[in-house]
Write an enzyme that holds these catalytic residues in place. Structure first.
Site, PDB file in Angstrom:
ATOM      1  N   CYS A  17      38.315  15.022  32.629  1.00  0.00           N
ATOM      2  CA  CYS A  17      39.320  15.997  33.064  1.00  0.00           C
ATOM      3  C   CYS A  17      40.700  15.334  33.143  1.00  0.00           C
ATOM      4  O   CYS A  17      40.958  14.343  32.452  1.00  0.00           O
ATOM      5  CB  CYS A  17      38.929  16.635  34.394  1.00  0.00           C
ATOM      6  SG  CYS A  17      39.867  18.126  34.787  1.00  0.00           S
ATOM      7  N   ASP A  64      38.330  17.239  43.698  1.00  0.00           N
ATOM      8  CA  ASP A  64      38.920  18.466  44.242  1.00  0.00           C
ATOM      9  C   ASP A  64      38.611  18.590  45.721  1.00  0.00           C
ATOM     10  O   ASP A  64      39.413  19.102  46.492  1.00  0.00           O
ATOM     11  CB  ASP A  64      38.408  19.690  43.478  1.00  0.00           C
ATOM     12  CG  ASP A  64      39.085  19.759  42.133  1.00  0.00           C
ATOM     13  OD1 ASP A  64      38.635  19.067  41.211  1.00  0.00           O
ATOM     14  OD2 ASP A  64      40.107  20.467  42.019  1.00  0.00           O
TER      15      ASP A  64
HETATM   16  O1  LIG Z   1      38.958  18.641  38.461  1.00  0.00           O
HETATM   17  C1  LIG Z   1      40.143  18.435  38.322  1.00  0.00           C
HETATM   18  C2  LIG Z   1      41.102  19.478  37.881  1.00  0.00           C
HETATM   19  O2  LIG Z   1      40.490  20.741  37.692  1.00  0.00           O
HETATM   20  P1  LIG Z   1      41.383  21.983  37.206  1.00  0.00           P
HETATM   21  O3  LIG Z   1      42.050  21.569  35.942  1.00  0.00           O
HETATM   22  O4  LIG Z   1      40.403  23.096  37.033  1.00  0.00           O
HETATM   23  O5  LIG Z   1      42.377  22.274  38.305  1.00  0.00           O
HETATM   24  C3  LIG Z   1      40.732  17.094  38.692  1.00  0.00           C
HETATM   25  O6  LIG Z   1      39.862  16.060  38.383  1.00  0.00           O
HETATM   26  C4  LIG Z   1      40.969  17.090  40.221  1.00  0.00           C
HETATM   27  O7  LIG Z   1      41.648  18.253  40.620  1.00  0.00           O
HETATM   28  C5  LIG Z   1      41.793  15.891  40.642  1.00  0.00           C
HETATM   29  O8  LIG Z   1      43.082  15.961  40.100  1.00  0.00           O
HETATM   30  P2  LIG Z   1      44.332  15.289  40.847  1.00  0.00           P
HETATM   31  O9  LIG Z   1      43.984  13.840  41.024  1.00  0.00           O
HETATM   32  O10 LIG Z   1      45.496  15.510  39.927  1.00  0.00           O
HETATM   33  O11 LIG Z   1      44.498  15.991  42.153  1.00  0.00           O
END
Ligand SMILES: O=C(COP(=O)(O)O)[C@H](O)[C@H](O)COP(=O)(O)O
EC number: 5.3.1.29
Length: 325
Positions: free
Chosen positions: A133, A204
């Site tokens: 991701c 998340d």
């Molecule tokens: O799963 C996702 C994003 O999912 P989506 O694209 O569905 O929002 C990321 O790994 C976390 O949110 C952490 O990201 P960060 O470290 O930027 O908070």
């Protein structure tokens, strides 16, 4: 009559819903900014109406996406100043919201930077790192490590169905980091044949027992890493730790529209599109936070330190939120 929510605030809510603003950290900062704008633009009544209006805005923001606890945590952080203080004037209340929102955004930006510094110490020259991701906390670690002179290679999964892995690959390439994009289904093969040395993913939500909720597919990658004894690292700000899970509240996994998977499915085919999954603490070696590195089993301690509420108080908090919702 309810006061109208400003256009820009509604736009931010819509952008979170449709994922133009995405990633748990960015979502949290955008929500804090939306509360700030809502407070600044309010011009229709007295203090009581302002408090009710801000609760409406808070509800609108929290309703946009269900899984990342950074969203309600950010909103509650800002709203707590209104809920827990008695203000003499509208101006005082407005100022308090703006200050709290600014404080949250600043803390959050610093936290991502700090995670980069702490996590970069874990990276070694010669590492072959797999990520999934797009996580700003993970990017912060990789870019900080690279800038400090460490040399390594990153394998980024595509991350179907929304392909956030392309964002990661693009950002890393821009920073000069060698990066290879791979289909999600190639993870086990890549871990094996490319002799991956570390997996690093974002989060998340982190539950009180140390499970990590992250983009769908994360738990499969954790299993594959475990199979090959590759260390599995999570990078996350502490405001992604969920106080609700202290009292056993399950984390809602967002189910997104089927069209994201397949535009026009042939008749007779049903499609499911869960956006997140849970990786149990047993598969996680460490969690890198802005306060330091912790084992997943210490998640409850972090929560206790952050919220300093007993389980009964957390339960009460939830009940109050539900009843205003
Ligand atoms: O799963 C996702 C994003 O999912 P989506 O694209 O569905 O929002 C990321 O790994 C976390 O949110 C952490 O990201 P960060 O470290 O930027 O908070």
């Amino acid at each position: 009559m309810a006061v109208e929510v400003p256009g820009e605030v509604r736009r931010i809510a819509e952008d979170i819903k449709t994922m133009r603003i995405r990633g748990a950290g960015r979502i949290a900062r955008a929500a804090a900014r939306a509360l700030m704008i809502a407070a600044q633009e309010y011009n229709s009544g007295g203090l009581d109406e302002f408090l009710a209006y801000m609760e409406d805005v808070a509800r609108l923001l929290v309703s946009t996406r269900p899984t990342a606890v950074s969203l309600p945590n950010a909103v509650n952080y800002v709203m707590r100043v209104l809920r827990e203080n008695r203000f003499q004037s509208l101006e005082d209340a407005r100022r308090a919201v703006v200050e709290a929102a600014r404080g949250f955004i600043e803390y959050s930006e610093q936290a991502v930077k700090r995670i980069g510094e702490i996590g970069a110490r874990l990276i070694r020259t010669g590492d072959r790192i797999l990520t999934h991701c797009n996580s700003s906390a993970v990017e912060s670690i990789l870019v900080t490590a690279w800038r400090s002179g460490k040399r390594f290679h990153v394998y980024a999964t595509e991350t179907r169905p929304r392909f956030q892995g392309y964002i990661t690959a693009r950002n890393l390439a821009k920073a000069g980091i060698p990066v290879t994009l791979v289909p999600d289904s190639a993870v086990l093969q890549v871990i094996e044949t490319k002799r991956i040395t570390r997996v690093i993913v974002g989060a998340d939500t982190v539950t009180a027992n140390g499970a990590v909720i992250n983009k769908i597919g994360t738990s499969q990658i954790a299993l594959a890493a475990r199979l090959h004894r590759v260390s599995f690292i999570v990078a996350t700000e502490t405001y992604k730790f969920s106080p609700y899970t202290v009292v056993g509240q399950p984390v809602e996994i967002e189910e997104r529209p089927p069209e994201e998977v397949l535009e026009n499915p042939p008749p007779g085919i049903r499609i499911r599109n869960p956006a997140f999954d849970a990786t149990p603490p047993e598969y996680i070696d460490m969690i890198v936070t802005e306060r330091g590195i912790i084992p997943p089993k210490s998640a409850a301690l972090v929560l206790w330190e952050m919220f300093r509420r007993s389980p009964a108080e957390v339960h009460q908090l939830r009940v109050e939120e539900d009843s205003t919702g």
